[in-house]
Scaffold this active site. Structure first.
Site, PDB file in Angstrom:
ATOM      1  N   LYS A 274       6.886  -4.538   0.513  1.00  0.00           N
ATOM      2  CA  LYS A 274       6.961  -4.159   1.925  1.00  0.00           C
ATOM      3  C   LYS A 274       8.210  -4.789   2.538  1.00  0.00           C
ATOM      4  CE  LYS A 274       1.976  -3.974   2.899  1.00  0.00           C
ATOM      5  NZ  LYS A 274       1.826  -2.552   3.258  1.00  0.00           N
ATOM      6  N   ARG A 348      -6.935   1.109  -2.783  1.00  0.00           N
ATOM      7  CA  ARG A 348      -7.751   2.144  -3.415  1.00  0.00           C
ATOM      8  C   ARG A 348      -8.018   1.822  -4.890  1.00  0.00           C
ATOM      9  NH1 ARG A 348      -3.454   6.623  -1.716  1.00  0.00           N
ATOM     10  NH2 ARG A 348      -3.193   5.056  -0.103  1.00  0.00           N
TER      11      ARG A 348
HETATM   12  N1  BES Z   1      -2.798  -2.840   3.447  1.00  0.00           N
HETATM   13  C1  BES Z   1      -2.015  -1.671   3.630  1.00  0.00           C
HETATM   14  C2  BES Z   1      -2.446  -0.846   4.838  1.00  0.00           C
HETATM   15  C3  BES Z   1      -2.312  -1.491   6.199  1.00  0.00           C
HETATM   16  C4  BES Z   1      -1.260  -1.141   7.029  1.00  0.00           C
HETATM   17  C5  BES Z   1      -3.269  -2.358   6.664  1.00  0.00           C
HETATM   18  C6  BES Z   1      -1.151  -1.699   8.285  1.00  0.00           C
HETATM   19  C7  BES Z   1      -3.159  -2.921   7.935  1.00  0.00           C
HETATM   20  C8  BES Z   1      -2.111  -2.585   8.749  1.00  0.00           C
HETATM   21  C9  BES Z   1      -2.135  -0.779   2.388  1.00  0.00           C
HETATM   22  O1  BES Z   1      -2.338  -1.442   1.187  1.00  0.00           O
HETATM   23  C10 BES Z   1      -0.850  -0.034   2.245  1.00  0.00           C
HETATM   24  O2  BES Z   1       0.143  -0.666   2.053  1.00  0.00           O
HETATM   25  N2  BES Z   1      -0.916   1.287   2.321  1.00  0.00           N
HETATM   26  C11 BES Z   1       0.222   2.113   2.180  1.00  0.00           C
HETATM   27  C12 BES Z   1      -0.137   3.259   1.275  1.00  0.00           C
HETATM   28  C13 BES Z   1       1.052   4.105   0.855  1.00  0.00           C
HETATM   29  C14 BES Z   1       1.984   3.319  -0.031  1.00  0.00           C
HETATM   30  C15 BES Z   1       0.519   5.324   0.139  1.00  0.00           C
HETATM   31  C16 BES Z   1       0.602   2.612   3.556  1.00  0.00           C
HETATM   32  O3  BES Z   1      -0.293   2.922   4.349  1.00  0.00           O
HETATM   33  O4  BES Z   1       1.782   2.641   3.868  1.00  0.00           O
HETATM   34 MN    MN Z   2      -0.543  -2.121   0.303  1.00  0.00          MN
END
Ligand code: BES
Ligand code: MN
Ligand code: ZN
Length: 501
Positions: A274, A348
């Site tokens: 990230k 997931r």
């Molecule tokens: N933990 C994150 C989602 C999240 C985002 C939680 C903001 C709390 C606040 C999750 O693991 C994630 O990174 N999801 C990605 C998925 C994508 C790579 C398909 C996302 O939502 O960007």
């Molecule tokens: Mn994630």
């Protein structure tokens, strides 16, 4: 922790640092809420006038302090705004929020009396819960003098203290409030202290204290069992993954619920790292597991006639030489293969293992709770979680129960056409990513693939409301909120009462 008690004393004779009353916006200026009569008398019937002179309008969240009048044994009167005046009773959420605001405003004082509307058992419960939640403070890392102590004691004034339903209401508020505050503590704990192993140890200790059966699968057991999702996500970290099972059983239970929580103790994104600005709050990525654990303990403490099994899917998502790469294929628990196209879609993967494992025990319903997608935050904002399910009635039930419990949620679909993006053009059974559009629903569809035939399943995506970054409001502090705890507890209560989803 703030002590909560109920008293039938007259407001005038109660010794406390402050008396809290409610005020609201009436058609012709501010009005006092029921409960405030005796306090008003001490002000010779002029309390509304006095408050209005001080600028009170009755708006939700507003607080106005007045030095007490002769005849009262408290030094201060605190008026909290309830919003629009209500003829036939205030909304329970307005009472929860007002009590929460009052408790937070009075941090640093020893004893406060809540002289808010508390006629019915439901109102008593709302005021008690709001007060307990509003007095929450996370003090683990703050040095002495750095931040006020929470209010020491809250006394709720209620005429029908002794009645059976009033007693049950206060007891329920205490259990739910304390368990929500437990979930908040877990979420707020820094990720260098809370990792899969330490989380599992906390669950074991608290489980023991409350008479719950807790089983922990460590990394060796996970390898032996073939939990490729948990292992694949945990690979990059020096803190290996855990799968924790917390079981509450009741001899008269007619149904068994499985609650599954995403427990990523830190989500850096892994190799699909990230960017800065997106990882500062990612200790909150275990909020689903915290909510599930708190809800199981609450079910036990309330003695609900239902079996509830909690599954905490714990891992830390880190980049390293041993981390899963985008392009790797994982063999999940149960045998399905998944091509990991983005290591940041890790929730997931750990949930899929837990869903298959939970399904083996043939529960009546599975509900998973997860801070799963940024897409859900884009869709619903920061205060509302999405509800998806493989059964329309279950989805509607959870949405309705959430609202009754004071949680904002919204039903979301699982459109069949979005499944394609995860199955086509991959060398495995599934990819962990599909269409970018509708990303929250794609994640839901991915989980659905792992639910055994014939089991009702729902998915709560709490990525928005799990962690509050803005200024505190109502009974919601900064940081962990305990999102979904009340919905899960209410669902367990409803199931115990024999209502089908
Ligand atoms: N933990 C994150 C989602 C999240 C985002 C939680 C903001 C709390 C606040 C999750 O693991 C994630 O990174 N999801 C990605 C998925 C994508 C790579 C398909 C996302 O939502 O960007
Ligand atoms: Mn994630
Ligand atoms: Zn995540």
């Amino acid at each position: 922790m703030t002590a909560l008690s109920v008293s039938t004393s007259a407001a005038a004779s109660l010794r406390a640092d402050a008396l809290v009353i409610g005020v609201a916006k009436g058609p012709k200026g501010i009005v006092l809420a029921p409960g405030a009569e005796a306090v008003n008398e001490a002000f010779e019937g002029k309390l509304a006038e006095v408050l209005s002179t001080l600028g009170a309008t009755g708006a939700e969240g507003e607080t106005v302090k007045v030095p007490s009048a002769a005849g009262l044994k408290a030094a201060l009167v605190l008026a909290v705004g309830l919003g629009e005046a209500a003829e036939d009773g205030y909304e329970l959420e307005a009472l929860r929020r007002a009590a929460g605001v009052a408790a937070r405003t009075l941090a640093g004082s020893k004893k406060a009396a809540l002289v808010l509307p508390a006629e019915s058992a439901e109102e008593i419960e709302a005021v008690a819960l709001g007060g307990l939640l509003g007095s929450y403070a996370f003090g683990t890392y703050k040095g002495n003098g750095n931040g006020k102590e929470p209010v020491g004691e809250l006394v709720l004034l209620a005429a029908r203290k002794g009645s059976k339903d009033a007693k049950a209401a206060v007891e329920r508020a205490a259990v739910v409030g304390e368990e929500m505050n437990r979930a908040r503590d877990l979420v707020n704990t820094a990720p260098n202290d809370l990792n899969p192993k330490s989380f599992a140890a906390i669950a074991q200790a608290a489980g023991k204290e409350h008479g719950l059966k807790v089983e922990v699968l460590d990394e060796k057991a996970l390898v032996k069992g073939g939990f490729g999702g948990l292992l694949g996500v945990g690979n990059g970290s020096v803190n290996p993954p855990r799968l924790v099972k917390v079981a509450y059983t009741h001899p008269k239970a007619k149904a068994t619920l499985a609650f599954i929580g995403k427990g990523i103790t830190y989500d850096s994104g892994g190799i699909s790292l990230k960017p800065a600005g997106h990882n500062e709050t990612m200790k909150c990525d275990m909020a689903g597991a915290a909510a599930v654990f708190a809800a199981v303990v609450a079910a036990k403490r309330l003695g609900l006639a239902v079996n509830v099994t909690g599954w905490l899917a714990l891992a830390e998502n880190m980049p390293s030489g041993s981390a899963t790469r985008p392009g790797d294929v994982l063999k999940m628990y149960g045998g399905k293969t998944v091509e990991v196209l983005n290591t940041d879609a890790e929730g997931r993967l750990v949930l899929a293992d837990a869903i298959v494992r939970a399904g083996e025990e043939n529960p009546d319903v599975i509900v998973d709770v997860a801070t799963l997608t940024g897409a859900m935050v884009l869709a619903l904002g920061n205060r509302t979680f999405g509800v998806m399910a493989n059964n329309d009635d279950l989805r509607e039930t959870l949405h309705t129960l959430a609202g009754e419990a004071g949680e904002q949620s919204w039903p979301m679909p699982l459109p069949a056409e979005l499944r394609k993006g995860m199955t086509e053009s991959t060398i495995a059974d599934l990819a962990n990513m599909g269409d970018r559009m509708g990303g929250g629903l794609v994640a839901g569809l991915f989980l659905k693939e792992f639910v055994a035939e014939g089991i009702d399943w729902a998915h709560l995506d709490i990525a928005g409301p799990a962690f509050h970054e803005g200024a505190p409001f109502g009974y919601t502090p900064k940081g962990g909120t305990a999102s979904a705890v009340r919905t899960l507890v209410r669902f367990a209560e409803r199931t115990a009462a024999g209502d089908k989803a």
